[in-house]
Design a protein around this motif. Structure first.
Motif, PDB file in Angstrom:
ATOM      1  N   GLU A  19     -41.135  80.133 -86.531  1.00 29.24           N
ATOM      2  CA  GLU A  19     -40.153  79.153 -86.057  1.00 29.24           C
ATOM      3  C   GLU A  19     -39.671  78.251 -87.191  1.00 29.24           C
ATOM      4  O   GLU A  19     -38.480  77.943 -87.271  1.00 29.24           O
ATOM      5  N   GLY A  22     -37.253  80.258 -89.159  1.00 27.54           N
ATOM      6  CA  GLY A  22     -35.985  80.391 -88.443  1.00 27.54           C
ATOM      7  C   GLY A  22     -35.132  79.141 -88.564  1.00 27.54           C
ATOM      8  O   GLY A  22     -33.933  79.209 -88.823  1.00 27.54           O
ATOM      9  N   TYR A  26     -31.444  78.929 -90.379  1.00 29.85           N
ATOM     10  CA  TYR A  26     -30.225  78.482 -89.706  1.00 29.85           C
ATOM     11  C   TYR A  26     -29.614  77.256 -90.381  1.00 29.85           C
ATOM     12  O   TYR A  26     -28.393  77.166 -90.510  1.00 29.85           O
ATOM     13  N   LEU A  45     -29.148  76.325 -83.047  1.00 36.53           N
ATOM     14  CA  LEU A  45     -30.238  77.296 -83.105  1.00 36.53           C
ATOM     15  C   LEU A  45     -31.418  76.743 -83.907  1.00 36.53           C
ATOM     16  O   LEU A  45     -32.579  76.932 -83.527  1.00 36.53           O
ATOM     17  N   GLU A  49     -35.293  76.194 -82.650  1.00 38.42           N
ATOM     18  CA  GLU A  49     -36.467  76.722 -83.361  1.00 38.42           C
ATOM     19  C   GLU A  49     -37.465  75.596 -83.632  1.00 38.42           C
ATOM     20  O   GLU A  49     -38.675  75.808 -83.552  1.00 38.42           O
ATOM     21  N   ALA A 115     -29.510  87.024 -88.976  1.00 42.08           N
ATOM     22  CA  ALA A 115     -30.117  86.204 -87.925  1.00 42.08           C
ATOM     23  C   ALA A 115     -30.590  87.070 -86.764  1.00 42.08           C
ATOM     24  O   ALA A 115     -31.683  86.851 -86.221  1.00 42.08           O
ATOM     25  N   GLU A 119     -34.392  87.243 -85.396  1.00 42.99           N
ATOM     26  CA  GLU A 119     -34.713  86.975 -83.991  1.00 42.99           C
ATOM     27  C   GLU A 119     -35.458  88.157 -83.371  1.00 42.99           C
ATOM     28  O   GLU A 119     -36.411  87.970 -82.620  1.00 42.99           O
ATOM     29  N   LYS A 120     -35.031  89.371 -83.690  1.00 46.74           N
ATOM     30  CA  LYS A 120     -35.710  90.557 -83.155  1.00 46.74           C
ATOM     31  C   LYS A 120     -37.161  90.624 -83.643  1.00 46.74           C
ATOM     32  O   LYS A 120     -38.057  91.004 -82.893  1.00 46.74           O
ATOM     33  N   SER A 122     -39.057  88.069 -84.386  1.00 46.59           N
ATOM     34  CA  SER A 122     -39.829  87.059 -83.660  1.00 46.59           C
ATOM     35  C   SER A 122     -40.086  87.510 -82.225  1.00 46.59           C
ATOM     36  O   SER A 122     -41.185  87.321 -81.698  1.00 46.59           O
ATOM     37  N   GLU A 149     -35.318  83.183 -77.264  1.00 45.70           N
ATOM     38  CA  GLU A 149     -35.084  84.039 -78.430  1.00 45.70           C
ATOM     39  C   GLU A 149     -34.188  85.221 -78.056  1.00 45.70           C
ATOM     40  O   GLU A 149     -33.315  85.617 -78.827  1.00 45.70           O
ATOM     41  N   HIS A 152     -30.780  83.997 -77.934  1.00 42.70           N
ATOM     42  CA  HIS A 152     -30.250  83.836 -79.297  1.00 42.70           C
ATOM     43  C   HIS A 152     -29.642  85.155 -79.777  1.00 42.70           C
ATOM     44  O   HIS A 152     -28.544  85.166 -80.341  1.00 42.70           O
ATOM     45  N   VAL A 153     -30.357  86.263 -79.558  1.00 42.99           N
ATOM     46  CA  VAL A 153     -29.852  87.567 -79.998  1.00 42.99           C
ATOM     47  C   VAL A 153     -28.544  87.882 -79.282  1.00 42.99           C
ATOM     48  O   VAL A 153     -27.569  88.322 -79.902  1.00 42.99           O
TER      49      VAL A 153
END
Length: 168
Positions: A19, A22, A26, A45, A49, A115, A119-120, A122, A149, A152-153
Motif C-alpha cells: 500500500e 502504491g 500514484y 487513488l 492506498e 498502475a 493493482e493486479k 496487490s 483494489e 481501482h483496476v
C-alpha cells in the motif's frame, strides 16, 4: 534459491508495504502528468492506498499479536505458502521502489498500464491473505480493501480504454 519463511506479522507488513508503494507510485505519477482529471484520479487513488495501509497496520497490531501468534497451522496452509511465494519475490518485490517503474514514463496511457499491473499484483496477494483471515477476525476489512483494489483496476482500465478511443 529456497523460499523465505514468513510469519503472519511479516505477511501483514508486506501488505502495508504494498500500500505504501502504491501511494508513492500514484503521487509521483500525479507529479509527472499535466491533465487535471488524471492528477485528481491519481491523487484520490493515493489517498485510498494510505487508508488501506492504515487498515493493515491496525489488523497487524491487533489480530496478529492477539490471535495468530501462537497458531502454527497456517504454515502448512496452501494460502500461506502462496503468500510466502509471492513475498520471496517469485511474483513481485515490494522492496523495489515503485518510482523506478516510472522512469521514462511520460504519458497517462503508460501510467495507467503500470498502475493496472501494480493493482493486479496487490489483488493476487490479498486474495491469499483473505483466505488466511477468519471471518470474525479481519476478513471483512480485507474483503473491503480487495473490492476497492478491484474497483481501482476497473476505473484505471476504463480510463485507459477511453484514451485509446480518443486516439482512434
Amino acid at each position: 534459491m529456497g523460499s523465505l519463511q514468513f510469519n503472519l506479522d511479516e505477511i501483514f507488513e508486506l501488505a502495508e508495504q504494498i500500500e505504501r508503494n502504491g501511494a508513492r507510485f500514484y503521487r509521483r505519477a500525479a507529479e509527472i502528468l499535466v491533465d487535471e482529471q488524471a492528477v485528481r484520479l491519481l491523487t484520490d487513488l493515493a489517498a485510498m492506498e494510505d487508508e488501506h495501509e492504515q487498515t493493515f497496520q491496525s489488523l497487524r497490531a491487533n489480530l496478529v499479536k492477539e490471535e495468530w501468534r501462537e497458531e502454527r497451522a497456517w504454515e502448512t496452509d496452501e494460502h500461506a505458502l502462496y503468500l510466502q511465494a509471492m513475498g520471496d519475490q517469485a511474483v513481485f518485490d515490494v522492496r523495489v521502489d515503485p518510482l523506478q517503474r516510472l522512469t521514462g514514463v511520460t504519458s497517462l496511457q503508460e501510467v495507467l498500464t503500470l498502475a493496472i499491473g501494480l493493482e493486479k499484483e496487490s489483488i493476487a496477494f490479498y486474495v491469499g491473505l483473505q483466505k488466511l483471515t477468519r471471518p470474525q477476525r479481519g476478513r471483512e476489512e480485507i474483503d473491503r480493501i480487495l473490492e476497492e483494489e478491484i474497483k481501482h483496476v476497473v476505473t484505471l482500465n476504463r480510463v485507459r480504454a477511453l484514451l485509446g478511443e480518443a486516439k482512434a
